[in-house]
Design an enzyme around this catalytic site. Structure first.
Site, PDB file in Angstrom:
ATOM      1  N   PHE A   1      28.037 -87.177 -35.933  1.00  0.00           N
ATOM      2  CA  PHE A   1      28.346 -88.598 -35.722  1.00  0.00           C
ATOM      3  C   PHE A   1      29.509 -89.009 -36.627  1.00  0.00           C
ATOM      4  CE2 PHE A   1      24.090 -89.207 -33.778  1.00  0.00           C
ATOM      5  CZ  PHE A   1      24.488 -89.996 -32.702  1.00  0.00           C
TER       6      PHE A   1
ATOM      7  N   ASP B   1      23.577 -84.257 -33.816  1.00  0.00           N
ATOM      8  CA  ASP B   1      23.372 -85.349 -34.778  1.00  0.00           C
ATOM      9  C   ASP B   1      24.237 -85.238 -36.030  1.00  0.00           C
ATOM     10  OD1 ASP B   1      21.387 -86.185 -33.149  1.00  0.00           O
ATOM     11  OD2 ASP B   1      19.876 -86.404 -34.723  1.00  0.00           O
TER      12      ASP B   1
ATOM     13  N   ARG C   1      11.141 -94.339 -35.967  1.00  0.00           N
ATOM     14  CA  ARG C   1      12.176 -93.484 -36.573  1.00  0.00           C
ATOM     15  C   ARG C   1      13.200 -94.367 -37.281  1.00  0.00           C
ATOM     16  NH1 ARG C   1      14.540 -88.990 -33.428  1.00  0.00           N
ATOM     17  NH2 ARG C   1      16.197 -88.144 -34.731  1.00  0.00           N
TER      18      ARG C   1
ATOM     19  N   TYR D   1      26.737 -96.203 -30.546  1.00  0.00           N
ATOM     20  CA  TYR D   1      26.482 -94.851 -31.049  1.00  0.00           C
ATOM     21  C   TYR D   1      26.190 -93.835 -29.949  1.00  0.00           C
ATOM     22  CZ  TYR D   1      26.396 -95.254 -36.139  1.00  0.00           C
ATOM     23  OH  TYR D   1      26.762 -95.361 -37.456  1.00  0.00           O
ATOM     24  N   ASP D   2      25.811 -94.307 -28.756  1.00  0.00           N
ATOM     25  CA  ASP D   2      25.321 -93.362 -27.759  1.00  0.00           C
ATOM     26  C   ASP D   2      26.378 -92.976 -26.729  1.00  0.00           C
ATOM     27  OD1 ASP D   2      23.162 -94.191 -29.299  1.00  0.00           O
ATOM     28  OD2 ASP D   2      21.734 -93.845 -27.685  1.00  0.00           O
TER      29      ASP D   2
ATOM     30  N   TYR E   1      17.010 -94.509 -38.455  1.00  0.00           N
ATOM     31  CA  TYR E   1      18.342 -93.910 -38.452  1.00  0.00           C
ATOM     32  C   TYR E   1      19.171 -94.547 -39.564  1.00  0.00           C
ATOM     33  CZ  TYR E   1      17.115 -92.140 -33.815  1.00  0.00           C
ATOM     34  OH  TYR E   1      16.507 -91.496 -32.775  1.00  0.00           O
TER      35      TYR E   1
ATOM     36  N   THR F   1      12.243 -80.923 -32.668  1.00  0.00           N
ATOM     37  CA  THR F   1      10.966 -80.231 -32.800  1.00  0.00           C
ATOM     38  C   THR F   1      11.024 -78.896 -32.051  1.00  0.00           C
ATOM     39  OG1 THR F   1       9.890 -82.392 -32.842  1.00  0.00           O
ATOM     40  CG2 THR F   1       8.483 -80.491 -32.373  1.00  0.00           C
TER      41      THR F   1
ATOM     42  N   LYS G   1      13.657 -82.836 -29.054  1.00  0.00           N
ATOM     43  CA  LYS G   1      14.685 -81.794 -29.146  1.00  0.00           C
ATOM     44  C   LYS G   1      14.629 -81.049 -30.480  1.00  0.00           C
ATOM     45  CE  LYS G   1      18.090 -84.742 -28.848  1.00  0.00           C
ATOM     46  NZ  LYS G   1      17.338 -86.004 -28.797  1.00  0.00           N
TER      47      LYS G   1
HETATM   48  N1  LIG Z   1       5.619 -82.650 -27.215  1.00  0.00           N
HETATM   49  C1  LIG Z   1       5.447 -83.648 -28.066  1.00  0.00           C
HETATM   50  N2  LIG Z   1       4.324 -84.407 -27.992  1.00  0.00           N
HETATM   51  C2  LIG Z   1       4.134 -85.460 -28.841  1.00  0.00           C
HETATM   52  N3  LIG Z   1       5.028 -85.835 -29.793  1.00  0.00           N
HETATM   53  C3  LIG Z   1       6.160 -85.110 -29.906  1.00  0.00           C
HETATM   54  C4  LIG Z   1       6.439 -83.993 -29.056  1.00  0.00           C
HETATM   55  N4  LIG Z   1       7.629 -83.491 -29.403  1.00  0.00           N
HETATM   56  C5  LIG Z   1       8.082 -84.245 -30.419  1.00  0.00           C
HETATM   57  N5  LIG Z   1       7.213 -85.212 -30.736  1.00  0.00           N
HETATM   58  C6  LIG Z   1       7.346 -86.248 -31.772  1.00  0.00           C
HETATM   59  O1  LIG Z   1       8.305 -87.183 -31.299  1.00  0.00           O
HETATM   60  C7  LIG Z   1       9.127 -87.619 -32.377  1.00  0.00           C
HETATM   61  C8  LIG Z   1      10.593 -87.304 -32.063  1.00  0.00           C
HETATM   62  O2  LIG Z   1      10.722 -85.880 -31.989  1.00  0.00           O
HETATM   63  P1  LIG Z   1      12.105 -85.172 -32.287  1.00  0.00           P
HETATM   64  O3  LIG Z   1      11.907 -83.718 -32.091  1.00  0.00           O
HETATM   65  O4  LIG Z   1      12.654 -85.614 -33.605  1.00  0.00           O
HETATM   66  O5  LIG Z   1      12.996 -85.789 -31.110  1.00  0.00           O
HETATM   67  P2  LIG Z   1      14.551 -85.724 -30.847  1.00  0.00           P
HETATM   68  O6  LIG Z   1      15.130 -84.629 -31.696  1.00  0.00           O
HETATM   69  O7  LIG Z   1      14.667 -85.452 -29.389  1.00  0.00           O
HETATM   70  O8  LIG Z   1      15.095 -87.081 -31.186  1.00  0.00           O
HETATM   71  C9  LIG Z   1       8.605 -86.904 -33.635  1.00  0.00           C
HETATM   72  O9  LIG Z   1       7.696 -87.767 -34.278  1.00  0.00           O
HETATM   73  C10 LIG Z   1       7.881 -85.684 -33.072  1.00  0.00           C
HETATM   74  O10 LIG Z   1       6.840 -85.231 -33.900  1.00  0.00           O
HETATM   75  N1  LIG Z   2      22.799 -89.922 -37.133  1.00  0.00           N
HETATM   76  C1  LIG Z   2      23.465 -91.062 -37.089  1.00  0.00           C
HETATM   77  O1  LIG Z   2      24.458 -91.216 -37.775  1.00  0.00           O
HETATM   78  C2  LIG Z   2      22.980 -92.170 -36.171  1.00  0.00           C
HETATM   79  C3  LIG Z   2      23.273 -93.468 -36.506  1.00  0.00           C
HETATM   80  C4  LIG Z   2      22.833 -94.458 -35.670  1.00  0.00           C
HETATM   81  C5  LIG Z   2      22.135 -94.149 -34.506  1.00  0.00           C
HETATM   82  N2  LIG Z   2      21.875 -92.877 -34.217  1.00  0.00           N
HETATM   83  C6  LIG Z   2      21.144 -92.565 -32.963  1.00  0.00           C
HETATM   84  O2  LIG Z   2      20.852 -91.217 -32.854  1.00  0.00           O
HETATM   85  C7  LIG Z   2      20.476 -91.020 -31.497  1.00  0.00           C
HETATM   86  C8  LIG Z   2      20.633 -89.563 -31.149  1.00  0.00           C
HETATM   87  O3  LIG Z   2      19.831 -88.779 -31.977  1.00  0.00           O
HETATM   88  P1  LIG Z   2      18.359 -88.338 -31.497  1.00  0.00           P
HETATM   89  O4  LIG Z   2      18.558 -87.693 -30.190  1.00  0.00           O
HETATM   90  O5  LIG Z   2      17.918 -87.415 -32.573  1.00  0.00           O
HETATM   91  O6  LIG Z   2      17.518 -89.563 -31.421  1.00  0.00           O
HETATM   92  C9  LIG Z   2      21.354 -91.927 -30.680  1.00  0.00           C
HETATM   93  O7  LIG Z   2      20.546 -92.601 -29.728  1.00  0.00           O
HETATM   94  C10 LIG Z   2      21.950 -92.891 -31.726  1.00  0.00           C
HETATM   95  O8  LIG Z   2      21.779 -94.258 -31.358  1.00  0.00           O
HETATM   96  C11 LIG Z   2      22.272 -91.882 -35.028  1.00  0.00           C
END
Ligand SMILES: Nc1ncnc2c1ncn2[C@@H]1O[C@H](COP(=O)(O)OP(=O)(O)O)[C@@H](O)[C@H]1O
Ligand SMILES: NC(=O)c1ccc[n+]([C@@H]2O[C@H](COP(=O)(O)O)[C@@H](O)[C@H]2O)c1
Length: 210
Positions: free
Chosen positions: A49, A46, A146, A65-66, A148, A28, A26
């Protein structure tokens, strides 16, 4: 002056779209889209929270958290409302560059988050909805790399995040029908090209209706 402002008013179009599951891509997608679309900005869930101290904990010790309760949705809605009232000033306040010609102003708000379709008052404001989906193993792997704040506890993904995602998704599908599901395994470039093309067509069709 009055005529000019009338022209601007008539031709100002506001569009909102969004994207969605943990680590689906998302952020990205949203940031790349923002760079391609003039006068666009991002509001990301995000950032809303609640403080860790008020997040509920289940019997396994997993922080809940979700769920919408973990988020200041009221604050997120206020921010969206301030964009809706005056997108030009909102952009300026975010120090984002405006790139429009007089009479062709189109403002786009990209709303990005993992739990935005499930929140009715926000969902109903949207013009276009996209859902980036990835399979369990890819999601688990991406999530594992990742960090958090606070970091995921061991077992958090299987014990909480994935089962909760399945529930949230079911609830979303029961509530919302016009979602474009995107295969998050496709390349970032292909996904961006598709969404950008789709959004551009929508903007053009909207401009044609003015
Ligand atoms: N189309 C894609 N193919 C491969 N890796 C991706 C793609 N889109 C995002 N990523 C990688 O996946 C991880 C999570 O992406 P991110 O955009 O932060 O996801 P979100 O915001 O949905 O949590 C990052 O390391 C990013 O570089
Ligand atoms: N930003 C925060 O404060 C925080 C803390 C703990 C977990 N998370 C996680 O963030 C996720 C949502 O963010 P993403 O979609 O970027 O992964 C949820 O699945 C949640 O468990 C976020």
């Amino acid at each position: 002056m009055q005529m000019l402002s009338e022209v601007l008013e008539r031709s100002t179009v506001k569009r909102r779209r969004r994207f969605w599951m943990t680590n689906g891509g998302k952020s990205t997608m949203s940031s790349s889209l923002h760079l391609r679309i003039p006068n666009s900005c991002i509001i990301a869930q995000d950032a809303f929270f609640k403080d860790d101290s008020v997040i509920a904990v289940d019997s396994n010790g997993f922080k809940q958290y979700d769920v919408l309760d973990a988020l200041h949705m009221d604050r997120m809605m206020s921010k969206i409302e301030s964009w809706r009232k005056d997108p030009g000033s909102f952009l300026a306040s975010q120090s984002l560059r405006t790139q429009c010609s007089v009479g062709e102003e189109v403002f786009v708000l990209i709303v990005e988050g993992f739990l935005i379709f499930n929140y009715g008052p926000l969902n109903e404001l949207m013009d276009k909805r996209y859902f980036l989906e990835i399979p369990y193993d890819v999601c688990k792997e991406r999530r594992g790399s990742r960090v958090y704040t606070p970091p995921d506890l061991p077992g958090y993904f299987d014990g909480y995040v994935w089962p909760r995602y399945l529930k949230n998704r079911q609830e979303m599908e029961d509530m919302v029908s016009d979602i474009v599901f995107l295969d998050g395994l496709k390349s970032k470039e292909d996904l961006l090209d598709y969404v950008y093309g789709d959004v551009t067509m929508e903007i053009q069709s909207l401009m044609g209706k003015d």
